[in-house]
Design a protein around this motif. Sequence first.
Motif, PDB file in Angstrom:
ATOM      1  N   ASP A 121       2.357   1.773  -3.391  1.00  0.00           N
ATOM      2  CA  ASP A 121       1.354   2.332  -4.297  1.00  0.00           C
ATOM      3  C   ASP A 121       1.227   3.835  -4.120  1.00  0.00           C
ATOM      4  OD1 ASP A 121       0.624   0.018  -5.593  1.00  0.00           O
ATOM      5  OD2 ASP A 121      -1.031  -0.454  -4.250  1.00  0.00           O
ATOM      6  N   LEU A 122       1.164   4.256  -2.868  1.00  0.00           N
ATOM      7  CA  LEU A 122       0.930   5.668  -2.564  1.00  0.00           C
ATOM      8  C   LEU A 122       2.116   6.565  -2.896  1.00  0.00           C
ATOM      9  CD1 LEU A 122      -0.900   5.237   0.873  1.00  0.00           C
ATOM     10  CD2 LEU A 122      -1.931   5.934  -1.287  1.00  0.00           C
ATOM     11  N   TYR A 130      -5.380  13.772  -7.258  1.00  0.00           N
ATOM     12  CA  TYR A 130      -5.584  12.375  -6.892  1.00  0.00           C
ATOM     13  C   TYR A 130      -6.802  12.258  -5.978  1.00  0.00           C
ATOM     14  CZ  TYR A 130      -0.981  10.987  -8.665  1.00  0.00           C
ATOM     15  OH  TYR A 130       0.093  10.733  -9.465  1.00  0.00           O
ATOM     16  N   VAL A 190      -8.424   9.227  -3.620  1.00  0.00           N
ATOM     17  CA  VAL A 190      -8.137   7.886  -3.103  1.00  0.00           C
ATOM     18  C   VAL A 190      -9.228   7.472  -2.126  1.00  0.00           C
ATOM     19  CG1 VAL A 190      -6.478   6.414  -1.917  1.00  0.00           C
ATOM     20  CG2 VAL A 190      -5.658   8.289  -3.369  1.00  0.00           C
ATOM     21  N   THR A 236      -0.559   6.359   8.332  1.00  0.00           N
ATOM     22  CA  THR A 236      -1.501   7.211   7.589  1.00  0.00           C
ATOM     23  C   THR A 236      -1.228   8.680   7.894  1.00  0.00           C
ATOM     24  OG1 THR A 236      -3.189   5.470   7.722  1.00  0.00           O
ATOM     25  CG2 THR A 236      -3.934   7.686   7.143  1.00  0.00           C
ATOM     26  N   ARG A 248       0.832  -1.202   0.000  1.00  0.00           N
ATOM     27  CA  ARG A 248       0.000   0.000   0.000  1.00  0.00           C
ATOM     28  C   ARG A 248       0.869   1.256   0.000  1.00  0.00           C
ATOM     29  NH1 ARG A 248      -4.938   1.785  -1.565  1.00  0.00           N
ATOM     30  NH2 ARG A 248      -5.906   3.201  -0.082  1.00  0.00           N
ATOM     31  N   LEU A 279      -8.089   5.649   2.020  1.00  0.00           N
ATOM     32  CA  LEU A 279      -6.637   5.825   2.076  1.00  0.00           C
ATOM     33  C   LEU A 279      -5.990   4.939   3.124  1.00  0.00           C
ATOM     34  CD1 LEU A 279      -4.073   7.674   1.344  1.00  0.00           C
ATOM     35  CD2 LEU A 279      -4.659   8.869   3.457  1.00  0.00           C
TER      36      LEU A 279
END
Length: 460
Positions: free
Chosen positions: A344-345, A357, A359, A371, A341, A362
């Motif tokens: 990807d971010l 973007y 998402v 996060t 993850r 998230l």
Amino acid sequence: MLIRFNVKNFLSFSTRDNGKSEEFSMLAGKVRSKKEHIYDDDNIKLLKFAAVYGANAAGKSNLVKAMDFMKKTVINGLPEGHTDKYCKVDPENKFKDSYFEFEIKLGNSYYSYGFEVVLNESKFLSEWLLELTPDNKEKLLFSRDIKNGTFELGGPLNTKGLVNKMRVYAEDIKDDSSVLLLSIMNQNKRNLYQEYKRASILKEIYSWIKDGLDINYPDRPISDYSYMANTENVEEICRIISAFGTGITNFEMVDVPIEKIASQLPKQIRNDLLSNLEKRTIEMKSNDNLKGIGIIMRSDKDFFILNVDKSEEVTCKTIQFSHGERNVLFNLAEESDGTVRVLDLLEILLSGENKTYVVDELDRCLHPSLTYKFIETFLQKAAKSNIQLIVTTHESRLMDFDLLRRDEIWFVNKKKSGESDIYSLEEYNERFDKKIDKAYLEGRYGGVPVFSTVFPIKED
């Protein structure tokens, strides 16, 4: 950059009490703190980040789906299953129009593009493109009243020569209520834009919707990892990955036998891939400027780059990661869901200017602290570039005025009728010393689940 998005009669979004559409806005409020979080060109102030909160099934994801629906409709036409996407809380909505509109900033100008459509009948009713001025006036670029068969041009599009061209295209689809003019104007029209430079705004609006608006869902890979294939990014990528505590110390591209990859692919995908390779190889041979072609394949846990050179030799590479001092390499499939993850971010943190973007969820697979760290890192990058990030999340720790501005926090709440409302924390005008996350979890702002007794206790 996104200014506003408006939607009406789609999924859980019906109409407001005044009959208007639901509105999500990236316009900055009256907050004076954290000015580095906003874009300011002296005419408009835009947020670079927004977090959307709400209970499960409140409509957070429906906001993302509404933006995605509009994007797909412009690019490929009405998506499959669209006839059932109207807001069903009122049976009459089946016969009413649905409304979609983007307000965006391109260069030094501001535009509004939108359309109305009766989803159940697959019929567009109207379509428009306006230029918005700093003094809140509107300049018509084009307008279609599809229901009544009228068409109007204005501004740079209302020029000799171009008017006739545009009217020909408009007449061609005059009786076709299933087609958008913006879509038609971006199908094999390269020569038109070369001849009429002033018409390029149609191409720019379309390009922003297609490429400048990047929408991502939790069940799909966000990135194809193409940014990792650029060796110039290696040092920066390693620094960021290390900062997020994934344990990854380095990565490298390694060769993989093409036969191994081909044997793992389903027959239909393998045939499609071979067909695509053959087509692009023919294009490469006819273009002396192309030294080779590359195709990126990405699934949840795999990543491959296929390259074909002028001699038609095919090579395949994948990405592997090292942990610790021994430089032992691991495949993407061996990394945790949380690490994947993060990888990807990373694209969001490494992307260029003027991209928005979106998402959904998230915080999926991410530790709360991670996060928080990601948003903190994004805001640091955004202070130096014009990039936007809109997320849906349940992570209440982000509701921290040390991290976010009041106007960067949004809520989606489902009413008893089943309709969803969108509103900003800015409407509550909270003090900066208030514990926002605690108040949110207590239901102060709505957007949290209301529980009833699951297993009633029988009284004797």
